[in-house]
Design a protein around this motif. Structure first.
Motif, PDB file in Angstrom:
ATOM      1  N   THR A 137       0.807  -1.219   0.000  1.00 20.93           N
ATOM      2  CA  THR A 137       0.000   0.000   0.000  1.00 20.93           C
ATOM      3  C   THR A 137       0.843   1.272   0.000  1.00 20.93           C
ATOM      4  OG1 THR A 137      -0.095   0.109   2.420  1.00 20.93           O
ATOM      5  CG2 THR A 137      -1.766  -1.227   1.323  1.00 20.93           C
ATOM      6  N   GLU A 174     -15.185   9.305   7.602  1.00 25.49           N
ATOM      7  CA  GLU A 174     -14.219   8.234   7.372  1.00 25.49           C
ATOM      8  C   GLU A 174     -12.967   8.434   8.231  1.00 25.49           C
ATOM      9  OE1 GLU A 174     -15.271   5.484   6.176  1.00 25.49           O
ATOM     10  OE2 GLU A 174     -14.299   5.350   4.208  1.00 25.49           O
ATOM     11  N   ILE A 209     -11.277   6.088  11.126  1.00 20.33           N
ATOM     12  CA  ILE A 209      -9.862   5.699  11.102  1.00 20.33           C
ATOM     13  C   ILE A 209      -9.178   6.114  12.392  1.00 20.33           C
ATOM     14  CG2 ILE A 209      -7.640   6.229  10.015  1.00 20.33           C
ATOM     15  CD1 ILE A 209      -9.125   6.308   7.316  1.00 20.33           C
ATOM     16  N   TYR A 256     -11.285   0.668  11.734  1.00 22.22           N
ATOM     17  CA  TYR A 256     -10.876  -0.132  10.588  1.00 22.22           C
ATOM     18  C   TYR A 256      -9.597  -0.882  10.916  1.00 22.22           C
ATOM     19  CZ  TYR A 256     -14.072   2.698   7.710  1.00 22.22           C
ATOM     20  OH  TYR A 256     -15.174   3.320   7.180  1.00 22.22           O
ATOM     21  N   ASP A 316      -5.038  -2.877   7.230  1.00 24.11           N
ATOM     22  CA  ASP A 316      -5.067  -2.968   5.770  1.00 24.11           C
ATOM     23  C   ASP A 316      -6.158  -2.086   5.180  1.00 24.11           C
ATOM     24  OD1 ASP A 316      -2.977  -4.710   5.852  1.00 24.11           O
ATOM     25  OD2 ASP A 316      -4.183  -6.519   5.602  1.00 24.11           O
ATOM     26  N   GLU A 317      -7.306  -2.012   5.854  1.00 25.31           N
ATOM     27  CA  GLU A 317      -8.385  -1.146   5.372  1.00 25.31           C
ATOM     28  C   GLU A 317      -7.965   0.319   5.388  1.00 25.31           C
ATOM     29  OE1 GLU A 317     -12.662  -2.663   6.572  1.00 25.31           O
ATOM     30  OE2 GLU A 317     -11.278  -2.961   8.247  1.00 25.31           O
ATOM     31  N   VAL A 318      -7.297   0.721   6.460  1.00 23.05           N
ATOM     32  CA  VAL A 318      -6.832   2.110   6.561  1.00 23.05           C
ATOM     33  C   VAL A 318      -5.889   2.425   5.412  1.00 23.05           C
ATOM     34  CG1 VAL A 318      -5.429   3.716   7.916  1.00 23.05           C
ATOM     35  CG2 VAL A 318      -7.117   2.265   9.057  1.00 23.05           C
ATOM     36  N   VAL A 350      -5.674   1.192   2.499  1.00 20.46           N
ATOM     37  CA  VAL A 350      -6.367   1.280   1.211  1.00 20.46           C
ATOM     38  C   VAL A 350      -7.223   2.544   1.130  1.00 20.46           C
ATOM     39  CG1 VAL A 350      -8.135   0.196  -0.229  1.00 20.46           C
ATOM     40  CG2 VAL A 350      -6.343  -1.199   0.802  1.00 20.46           C
ATOM     41  N   LYS A 351      -7.873   2.901   2.220  1.00 19.79           N
ATOM     42  CA  LYS A 351      -8.782   4.041   2.213  1.00 19.79           C
ATOM     43  C   LYS A 351      -8.054   5.381   2.229  1.00 19.79           C
ATOM     44  CE  LYS A 351     -12.601   1.690   4.594  1.00 19.79           C
ATOM     45  NZ  LYS A 351     -13.681   2.000   3.638  1.00 19.79           N
TER      46      LYS A 351
END
Length: 402
Positions: free
Chosen positions: A84, A114, A118, A123, A126-128, A130-131
């Protein structure tokens, strides 16, 4: 096998490259020759940041040269987060306050929500990762073409939160230069806003990412930031931001061997923590009485604490309150484990703490240079099969030859 990956081996190679004797290096770094000999031979970890900075400065190399850069293995939990980084790098390097990298953005309220999620660790890591890049892109759209002055300021304040996430994401994975870029972008945002809270938030990031060797500059910056923020404390958020600045000041003072100043700022943090809820999961920067206890452990580990004194400090931390902040929780567990690893008689207990840290936030611990160094040195020292099996498992997951 072990010699291929230790800081000690890099230390020996860099010292010889500089044509420097062990005695000369010890004198320049203000460390004992015996200690450095043990580090070079894999018998003792070089895991205190003040020691790393002193050795790097004496050798006139960067800390990354000494410690090694991001370390990748075949373990997906350890290596996947690094995928990422290019997107984060692109978002930080291509957006400006006058020219965003994209021309479309979600509503500002959605982006703010969002970042709140965070910030509260709702989250996974990995989600963080990506976002975060698209959020940074889209917030720049709102900064460049705001609906009104209030929207402009809200977009900038939210960008500071996004840059904070980018700073620690990069720092955790070993990309220190990228972390510094994110911190400087937060600083630029705060300069436009010119309000005490935004300036204080950005200051904590800048201080975290200044070169460790610049001890006087870092300490001056930390103490100046705390003194500048103090007259403006009115509400919970103000308390939390000032609290985090005082904790950072205590860390920098510790790294500078100014233990009197470190205790002063740690006491200030303790007083401030009584003025806000003990809720690391909701508070900005996780500042709270619980988090002050976590920092007490971290600073004690940095100062060389081990054994019963370290365990007594750790016993004062309510781990249940840390669980929403898995990364912070894992760092606390790892700090205790690293401290206990310094004494052979507490190696078994050290392994238990380190394994708990790994289970709590695998991606963070498997990417930790300090933990990797501790595991490598303990593995070198291990003689009993039970300890060896646990350590070999961690070593395999962290890419330490075993």
């Amino acid at each position: 096998m072990y010699d291929e990956v230790t800081i000690g081996v890099r230390l020996r190679a860099l010292r010889r490259w500089r044509g420097m004797s062990l005695r000369t290096l010890a004198d320049l770094a203000d460390l004992s020759q015996g200690f450095l000999s043990k580090v070079e031979n894999g018998k003792q970890p070089l895991d205190r940041r003040s020691h790393i900075a002193a050795v790097a400065q004496a050798l006139q190399v960067s800390e990354t040269d000494l410690m090694g850069g991001p370390h990748l293995t075949r373990d997906p939990v350890q290596s996947e987060p690094h995928r990422t980084i290019p997107a984060v790098r692109t978002a930080l390097m291509t957006n400006t306050f006058t020219a965003p990298a994209t021309d479309r953005a979600r509503p500002l309220a959605e982006l703010v929500a969002e970042m709140v999620r965070i910030g509260r660790s709702e989250y996974g890591h990995d989600e963080v990762a990506v976002k975060l890049p698209p959020i940074i892109d889209e917030l720049h759209v709102h900064v460049c073409a705001p609906a009104d002055e209030a929207a402009h300021r809200l977009a900038l304040r939210t960008l500071i939160e996004a840059f904070q996430s980018a700073t620690f994401l990069s720092k955790d994975l070993g990309y220190t230069d990228l972390a510094a870029v994110a911190a400087m972008r937060a600083h630029d945002s705060a300069r436009i806003l010119d309000d005490p809270v935004s300036v204080g938030k950005a200051a904590t990031l800048r201080i975290h990412t200044l070169p460790t060797g610049a001890r006087d500059l870092r300490l001056t910056a930390a103490e100046s930031a705390a003194e500048a923020m103090e007259p403006h404390v009115r509400d919970d958020l103000d308390v939390q931001v000032l609290g985090m600045i005082t904790l950072v000041a205590s860390l920098i003072a510790t790294l500078s061997y100014r233990y009197d100043r470190a205790e002063h700022w740690l006491a200030q943090a303790g007083d401030l923590a009584t003025r806000t809820a003990d809720d690391p999961g909701a508070n900005w920067g996780a500042f709270s009485a619980t988090n002050v206890g976590v920092w007490r452990v971290a600073l004690a580990t940095e100062r060389g604490a081990t054994g019963r004194p370290l365990l007594d400090l750790a016993a004062g931390v309510d781990e249940a309150k840390l669980r929403p902040r898995r990364g912070r929780h894992a760092t606390f567990l790892a700090d205790v484990g690293r401290g206990l690893a310094r004494e052979p008689r507490t190696h078994r207990e050290a392994v238990r703490w380190l394994r708990r840290a790994e289970s709590t936030a695998p991606h963070k611990i498997r990417n930790s240079t300090a933990v990797r160094e501790t595991v490598g040195v303990m593995l070198q020292q291990a003689r009993e099969a039970a300890v060896g099996r646990e350590l070999r498992g961690m070593a395999a997951r962290m890419g330490v030859p075993h």
